[in-house]
Design an enzyme around this catalytic site. Structure first.
Site, PDB file in Angstrom:
ATOM      1  N   TYR A 184       0.837  -1.195   0.000  1.00  0.00           N
ATOM      2  CA  TYR A 184       0.000   0.000   0.000  1.00  0.00           C
ATOM      3  C   TYR A 184       0.882   1.258   0.000  1.00  0.00           C
ATOM      4  O   TYR A 184       2.085   1.186  -0.210  1.00  0.00           O
ATOM      5  CB  TYR A 184      -0.991  -0.062   1.145  1.00  0.00           C
ATOM      6  CG  TYR A 184      -1.938  -1.238   0.998  1.00  0.00           C
ATOM      7  CD1 TYR A 184      -2.732  -1.364  -0.143  1.00  0.00           C
ATOM      8  CD2 TYR A 184      -1.995  -2.260   1.948  1.00  0.00           C
ATOM      9  CE1 TYR A 184      -3.574  -2.457  -0.317  1.00  0.00           C
ATOM     10  CE2 TYR A 184      -2.839  -3.357   1.778  1.00  0.00           C
ATOM     11  CZ  TYR A 184      -3.618  -3.446   0.642  1.00  0.00           C
ATOM     12  OH  TYR A 184      -4.435  -4.530   0.458  1.00  0.00           O
ATOM     13  N   ARG A 233       3.269  -1.218  11.044  1.00  0.00           N
ATOM     14  CA  ARG A 233       3.293  -2.531  10.392  1.00  0.00           C
ATOM     15  C   ARG A 233       4.130  -2.484   9.115  1.00  0.00           C
ATOM     16  O   ARG A 233       3.958  -1.601   8.279  1.00  0.00           O
ATOM     17  CB  ARG A 233       1.884  -3.023  10.062  1.00  0.00           C
ATOM     18  CG  ARG A 233       1.918  -4.485   9.579  1.00  0.00           C
ATOM     19  CD  ARG A 233       0.561  -5.075   9.327  1.00  0.00           C
ATOM     20  NE  ARG A 233       0.685  -6.529   9.175  1.00  0.00           N
ATOM     21  CZ  ARG A 233      -0.283  -7.319   8.761  1.00  0.00           C
ATOM     22  NH1 ARG A 233      -1.464  -6.827   8.459  1.00  0.00           N
ATOM     23  NH2 ARG A 233      -0.087  -8.626   8.653  1.00  0.00           N
TER      24      ARG A 233
END
Length: 369
Positions: A181, A228
């Protein structure tokens, strides 16, 4: 006296948790309403799983421009904040803890989500993936290369979303800088071909993450922020690993030691990268000696391997994904060494309670026998 499984021992570090079993963030696409507002059904889903030491919510878009999947609850309007309050209250009623994952998908989106405008990305490079739009799967397009103003606005969006999350009652936030992403797209020299201050060197390509962290920590304590990362992602979500991928993550993870974070959430490789040049096949073992804070590890763990990675000293926490879809009482099943329910992949992203809130708990199973 019976030895307590490592997964079931409390954690007393930056985070204080009743056990080390974490529910991983998983897109479930149940906010099927105008405005993508969290619902009572979503509250029930998370409440069922509140015995986890920590729940990390599904990724929640930080702005309309961050959206790339249908029916995902956002965190950029007041109505969404009010909806999320139902979820945090439900989890806290069960003495659980829950973080919200802050999400911008970048180029893994489609103009259908943006009134015909192109998705944003660090560079105008098509990931050649598929985007699940309101009209079904469509091929991704070449995105718009972000201007400096676009980048600054996105950093502000992350900060505002973090504030919204705390106002909604979350115990903290996780910055999704993983899985191909937007932030991951900045890190990679295969998706980031910029020649300005956000491209070229490792320091420049990772700069956006640290600017986001620095902005968020102005508003909420660092101890309420997690990050993350997925260092060896390859051939998935449009990402291609190359010779500077692992050195980039070495730099990022070492620099994260400058922050007093809640945790660092790492993923082992999603697929077999043993034959891929420059890949790291053992993420926890590589980064445990580098990262000094609380380390969470994810991907393909079960009860046995989860206990072992903690016993070996390679992680402090283990996050479980698909096992949590079909086993709302996963902690209790681990406690009793009980069998696990199988998950139904056909209902991962479909509307309604089927395959979402209707998986049985042990107590129910025992009562029906």
């Amino acid at each position: 006296m019976q030895n307590i499984q490592s997964l079931l021992k409390p954690l007393n570090k930056t985070l204080t948790l009743s056990n080390r079993v974490v529910m991983a963030p998983m897109t479930r696409s149940r906010a099927d309403n105008e405005g993508n507002i969290p619902t009572d059904l979503i509250a029930e889903y998370y409440k069922q799983r509140a015995s986890a030491g920590l729940i990390i919510s599904e990724g929640s878009p930080i702005s309309p421009k961050a959206v790339g999947y249908i029916n995902v609850p956002g965190i950029y309007t007041q109505r969404q904040v009010e909806g999320w309050k139902k979820i945090t209250e439900a989890v806290h009623e069960r003495k659980g803890k829950i973080f919200l994952q802050l999400w911008h998908v970048g180029r893994i989106s489609h103009p259908d989500f943006h009134n015909g405008d192109l998705p944003l990305a660090p560079s105008a490079i098509n990931p050649n993936e598929k985007s699940y739009t309101p009209e079904g799967f469509k091929e991704t397009v070449t995105p718009k290369e972000m201007t400096i103003d676009d980048i600054k606005t996105t950093i502000e969006d992350f900060k505002n979303a973090a504030v919204n999350a705390i106002n909604a009652g979350f115990d903290g936030v996780e910055i999704h800088a993983s899985n191909g992403y937007l932030l991951h797209q900045f890190f990679s020299s295969t998706s980031n071909k910029r020649t300005d201050e956000y491209g070229g060197t490792i320091e420049n390509r990772s700069k956006i993450l640290f600017e986001i962290l620095d902005e968020i920590k102005k508003e909420i304590p660092e101890q309420k922020i997690g990050v993350r990362l997925n260092p060896s992602l390859h051939g998935i979500f449009g990402m291609t690993l190359n010779e500077d991928t692992i050195p980039t993550f070495d730099y990022i993870i070492n620099k994260l030691n400058d922050y007093d974070l809640a945790y660092l959430h790492l993923s082992e490789p999603f697929n077999d990268v043993s034959e891929i040049p420059h890949a790291e096949t053992q993420i926890a073992k590589r980064y445990r000696p580098i990262y000094k804070g609380t380390l969470m590890i994810n991907a393909h763990f079960d009860q046995e391997s989860g206990n072992k990675v903690i016993e070996d000293g390679d992680a402090d926490l283990v996050s479980f994904g698909k096992l949590y879809i079909s086993n709302p009482d996963l902690v209790e099943r681990f406690e009793q060494d009980a069998p696990l329910n199988d998950y139904d992949t056909d209902t991962f992203y479909t509307p309604g309670p089927k395959g979402y809130t209707d998986y049985p708990i042990l107590e129910e199973e025992l009562n029906t026998k």
